[in-house]
Design a protein around this motif. Structure first.
Motif, PDB file in Angstrom:
ATOM      1  N   ASP A   1       0.777  -0.991   0.088  1.00 49.16           N
ATOM      2  CA  ASP A   1       0.004  -0.065   0.201  1.00 49.16           C
ATOM      3  C   ASP A   1       0.828   1.187   0.095  1.00 49.16           C
ATOM      4  N   HIS A   2       2.119   1.036  -0.499  1.00 54.92           N
ATOM      5  CA  HIS A   2       2.889   2.260  -0.611  1.00 54.92           C
ATOM      6  C   HIS A   2       2.656   3.387  -1.722  1.00 54.92           C
ATOM      7  N   GLY A   3       2.792   4.581  -1.359  1.00 60.66           N
ATOM      8  CA  GLY A   3       2.323   5.591  -2.465  1.00 60.66           C
ATOM      9  C   GLY A   3       3.572   5.218  -3.536  1.00 60.66           C
ATOM     10  N   TRP A   4       4.628   5.073  -3.260  1.00 60.93           N
ATOM     11  CA  TRP A   4       5.599   5.120  -4.391  1.00 60.93           C
ATOM     12  C   TRP A   4       5.513   3.954  -5.308  1.00 60.93           C
ATOM     13  N   ALA A   5       5.037   2.745  -4.852  1.00 64.08           N
ATOM     14  CA  ALA A   5       4.513   1.644  -5.494  1.00 64.08           C
ATOM     15  C   ALA A   5       3.274   1.554  -6.159  1.00 64.08           C
ATOM     16  N   ARG A   6       2.676   2.653  -6.203  1.00 62.72           N
ATOM     17  CA  ARG A   6       1.312   2.703  -7.023  1.00 62.72           C
ATOM     18  C   ARG A   6       1.617   3.017  -8.433  1.00 62.72           C
ATOM     19  N   ARG A   7       0.854   2.540  -9.553  1.00 64.09           N
ATOM     20  CA  ARG A   7       0.945   2.657 -10.764  1.00 64.09           C
ATOM     21  C   ARG A   7      -0.376   2.384 -11.137  1.00 64.09           C
ATOM     22  N   PRO A   8      -0.624   2.944 -12.641  1.00 62.90           N
ATOM     23  CA  PRO A   8      -1.932   2.397 -13.225  1.00 62.90           C
ATOM     24  C   PRO A   8      -1.945   1.163 -13.690  1.00 62.90           C
ATOM     25  N   TYR A   9      -3.013   0.385 -13.596  1.00 61.45           N
ATOM     26  CA  TYR A   9      -3.104  -1.150 -13.870  1.00 61.45           C
ATOM     27  C   TYR A   9      -2.669  -1.091 -15.635  1.00 61.45           C
ATOM     28  N   PRO A  10      -2.069  -2.018 -15.891  1.00 59.18           N
ATOM     29  CA  PRO A  10      -1.260  -2.228 -17.089  1.00 59.18           C
ATOM     30  C   PRO A  10      -2.148  -3.006 -18.177  1.00 59.18           C
ATOM     31  N   GLY A  11      -3.230  -3.448 -17.861  1.00 59.82           N
ATOM     32  CA  GLY A  11      -3.946  -4.148 -18.775  1.00 59.82           C
ATOM     33  C   GLY A  11      -4.097  -5.607 -18.500  1.00 59.82           C
ATOM     34  N   ASP A  12      -5.125  -6.081 -19.045  1.00 58.56           N
ATOM     35  CA  ASP A  12      -5.311  -7.556 -18.431  1.00 58.56           C
ATOM     36  C   ASP A  12      -4.598  -8.558 -19.539  1.00 58.56           C
ATOM     37  N   ASP A  13      -3.805  -8.075 -20.514  1.00 58.80           N
ATOM     38  CA  ASP A  13      -3.072  -9.086 -21.126  1.00 58.80           C
ATOM     39  C   ASP A  13      -1.494  -8.620 -20.762  1.00 58.80           C
ATOM     40  N   TYR A  14      -1.165  -7.820 -20.041  1.00 53.28           N
ATOM     41  CA  TYR A  14       0.118  -7.490 -19.613  1.00 53.28           C
ATOM     42  C   TYR A  14       0.912  -8.727 -19.174  1.00 53.28           C
ATOM     43  N   VAL A  15       2.004  -9.189 -19.790  1.00 56.01           N
ATOM     44  CA  VAL A  15       2.768 -10.315 -19.239  1.00 56.01           C
ATOM     45  C   VAL A  15       4.361  -9.781 -19.347  1.00 56.01           C
ATOM     46  N   LEU A  16       4.831  -9.674 -18.376  1.00 58.94           N
ATOM     47  CA  LEU A  16       6.314  -9.440 -18.052  1.00 58.94           C
ATOM     48  C   LEU A  16       7.561 -10.499 -17.912  1.00 58.94           C
ATOM     49  N   PRO A  17       8.259 -10.616 -18.922  1.00 64.42           N
ATOM     50  CA  PRO A  17       9.050 -11.825 -18.906  1.00 64.42           C
ATOM     51  C   PRO A  17      10.069 -11.842 -17.669  1.00 64.42           C
ATOM     52  N   PHE A  18      10.185 -13.121 -17.279  1.00 66.39           N
ATOM     53  CA  PHE A  18      11.319 -13.096 -16.078  1.00 66.39           C
ATOM     54  C   PHE A  18      12.705 -12.885 -16.667  1.00 66.39           C
TER      55      PHE A  18
END
Length: 705
Positions: free
Chosen positions: A554-571
């Motif tokens: 719940d940290h303010g710095w860590a807040r971001r807009p939701y990037p979408g239902d298909d967003y996948v970030l490769p490891f």
């Protein structure tokens, strides 16, 4: 033998029990022949290095295996379970090649030969065994829960009547896994057969030291929701009747049952055990209970003539001898393949190499394709909401996904991450568990092996300690079964400091899971990365530790807009948070924000230009991004919250030191917590955790070096 004579024999002995006694006699002779050739030839020749005879246990196990006929039945046994595996169809050559550690088969020399697995596509399977005592119980309950889930929630009618069997000795009933599995099976009313072979000894420890009075069935007489049977596992008629009754009950009632059969161990614990702890009278008494002559007396002449019995014995000997020659003709394992199958190999080898059993991929279950491009929309949300929204979407698109743990249901998790999910998806898909981390992870293993995507939550990082054995065993499944089995899952694990610290809720120690073979480890620092990494994990084919830092939820710095239902970030893809020229700072999790603040301080106070890299995942970690940066800045500082000694920063700097030695203008440095538990008092906590001021001071020292 004439069919009429066989039918007459069954009717005379017990008209309610239908047993193919000829097959039972054959397999019993096969098992004895295998034990004998190993004990008298292969062990002395050092061709078999670990040998655990099943003599005395064999008849009962064969009767059990003969009852497992459903294609979705599964048995999970232990190192003395070869007779049961022969009965469910493991080929003779495979049963011998395993102990010989030869190429092919269920291990190809990677695991000891008595630790079987058998992904049977057309009949009952043997789930991957482990060398640890009692580790078979909770995965068996997970398989049973997956049976019920696929039968009732997914409506797969071919799972009707399937059961799970946990096969163990009397020593294993003292283990955490046994008691956890009992709790799961009885509270959930799962179709599990607990099949306990009581030979009176756990290696050299007598049963009364394991269990009060030495009889687990008597101790469990009032255990709620558990039917209990017990009897003599060396008496063919009694053992057959009890086994058939037990299996029928579990199939029809969809409820757990414990069957305790008394058997002798006509051998040492292993080939190296001389049994000096047994008296000659005890050994003689055990020999008098040998089920092989009892089976002969039971069948001859009522079912077989003496000549027919001898013919069965000779056929078994001939078949074992031929299978042994084929097993001995197999080549030794190829050392060049030793590092394959630690993880799924679709990416590293260019072609899909899917495991035979376990996870979504083995059954061809396809999830929607994702995108590596974020499409942010809406207001900034905190990490807890971002994780919740991702879980909600993935539950909606993947009916095989289940979410569970302590307090994740109506309460919504102690960190409110799963709030509202049970209300939407129901108790079968989002559910609370008993307070047993061994049970949470072990159950997840069985579910994953049965084709589900389990998402267990460990409430706090420190609480994972009781589950470490199951976590370690899960990670090695793919490697030690040579890609026959895999158990992909996503273990959500909050941890780290939050407002204050303490030794029990604030531990990080993520390096332990990086060191655990076969696990991917994600440590997101913000809401957007949490979404992409969590979705990649949920749609992947490997087990993942997903670390949720408590301070960032719940940290303010860590807040971001939701990037979408298909967003996948490769490891394995780091993010350069801030570009710089003078020094590279490598970090992850809650320390990313502090390193950014430190970079601001260093620029303001000393004019330093600092490059900050957020690794985002530690297994795999993006060494290329780090090395490229260090070759430009010529300095490297790693900052992490975990303790310094043997922390993951040491691994990073070892690689940097090897690859960038000639590029460095200053010694490599780490800034970490001291080697202490996380302290509770906020003043003490701030003194322990790297602060922006201390990070900035270390940056200045390194640039001035």
């Amino acid at each position: 033998m004439a069919q009429a004579q066989k039918a007459l024999a069954r009717e005379v002995h017990n008209p309610a029990v239908s047993v193919d006694w000829e097959r039972v006699a054959y397999l019993l002779h096969v098992s004895r022949q295998m034990d004998e050739v190993e004990e008298t030839r292969l062990v002395p020749e050092k061709q078999v290095l670990y040998q655990f005879s099943a003599r005395g246990h064999d008849l009962a196990q064969i009767l059990l295996g003969s009852q497992l006929t459903h294609r979705h039945d599964a048995v999970c046994g232990y190192y003395r379970s070869r007779p049961a595996l022969l009965a469910i169809g493991v080929p003779l050559e495979e049963a011998l090649a395993g102990p010989l550690a030869r190429d092919g088969g269920y291990s190809s020399g990677r695991d000891i030969g008595v630790v079987f697995n058998y992904p049977n596509p057309n009949g009952p399977s043997a789930l991957p065994m482990c060398g640890g005592v009692g580790t078979q119980y909770t995965p068996s309950t997970g398989w049973a829960q997956a049976i019920e889930y696929r039968r009732t929630v997914l409506g797969e009618t071919d799972y009707e009547g399937a059961i799970a069997v946990a096969l163990g000795g009397d020593g294993s009933v003292a283990s955490n896994g046994f008691w956890s599995a009992l709790t799961i099976a009885t509270t959930q009313k799962l179709p599990v057969l607990f099949y306990i072979e009581d030979n009176g000894f756990g290696i050299s420890v007598r049963s009364h030291v394991q269990t009060p009075g030495g009889n687990i069935a008597a101790n469990l007489a009032s255990f709620g929701g558990l039917k209990i049977l017990e009897g003599d596992g060396t008496d063919p008629e009694e053992a057959a009747r009890l086994t058939e009754e037990a299996v029928r009950f579990v199939r029809e009632e969809r409820a757990p049952l414990l069957l305790r059969l008394r058997v002798p161990r006509l051998c040492g614990h292993s080939a190296q055990d001389t049994q000096g702890y047994k008296s000659e009278a005890e050994i003689a008494a055990e020999k008098a209970r040998d089920p092989l002559p009892r089976l002969q007396n039971f069948l001859v002449p009522a079912v077989f003539t003496a000549d027919a019995w001898d013919a069965i014995r000779q056929r078994a000997a001939d078949d074992v001898a031929a299978a042994l020659e084929r097993a001995l003709a197999r080549p030794q394992p190829d050392p060049s393949t030793l590092t394959r199958h630690v993880f799924s190999e679709a990416a590293s080898h260019g072609v899909q190499a899917v495991q035979t059993k376990g996870g979504l991929a083995a059954e061809g279950h396809v999830l929607p394709k994702g995108s590596a491009t974020p499409r942010p929309s809406g207001p900034r949300i905190n990490m807890a909401a971002a994780i919740r929204r991702t879980l909600e979407h993935e539950l909606a698109v993947n009916p095989r996904m289940v979410l569970f743990g302590e307090d994740v249901g109506p309460k919504g998790g102690v960190h409110s991450v799963s709030q509202g999910l049970q209300a939407r998806f129901g108790e079968a898909r989002v559910f609370d568990t008993s307070l047993s981390e061994e049970g949470i992870i072990g159950r997840a293993v069985g579910m994953a092996l049965a084709g589900l995507m389990p998402v267990p939550e460990i409430q706090f990082r420190k609480y994972a300690d009781p589950a470490v054995e199951q976590l370690n065993d899960c990670g090695t499944i793919r490697w030690r079964t040579r890609n026959r089995f895999a158990a992909p899952m996503v273990v959500r694990m909050p941890g780290g400091f939050f407002k204050c610290g303490d030794p029990w809720h604030s531990q990080t120690n993520e390096v332990q899971f990086v060191h655990a073979i076969g696990w991917h480890v994600a440590v997101p620092s913000n809401a957007e990365d949490a979404v992409g990494l969590l979705r990649a994990a949920l749609r992947g084919n490997d087990p993942v530790i997903f670390f949720e830092h408590r301070a960032m939820l719940d940290h303010g710095w860590a807040r971001r807009p939701y990037p979408g239902d298909d967003y996948v970030l490769p490891f394995g893809k780091a993010r350069t948070v801030r570009e710089g020229r003078d020094i590279t700072v490598v970090t992850w999790g809650a320390m990313v924000e502090r390193c950014e603040q430190a970079a601001d301080l260093a620029a303001k106070e000393s004019g330093r230009s600092v490059e900050v890299i957020d690794l985002r995942t530690l297994s795999p970690w993006d060494s290329e991004a780090v090395l490229e940066s260090v070759r430009r800045t010529h300095r490297c500082l790693v900052v992490h919250e975990d303790n310094g000694t043997a922390g993951f920063g040491a691994e990073i700097l070892a690689v940097v030191g090897r690859e960038c030695f000639l590029d460095l203008d200053a010694p490599l440095e780490r800034l970490t917590m001291p080697d202490i538990p996380s302290p509770h008092n906020p003043i003490l906590l701030e003194a322990a955790v790297p602060s922006p001021e201390r990070i900035a001071a270390r940056i200045d020292e390194m640039v001035r070096f």
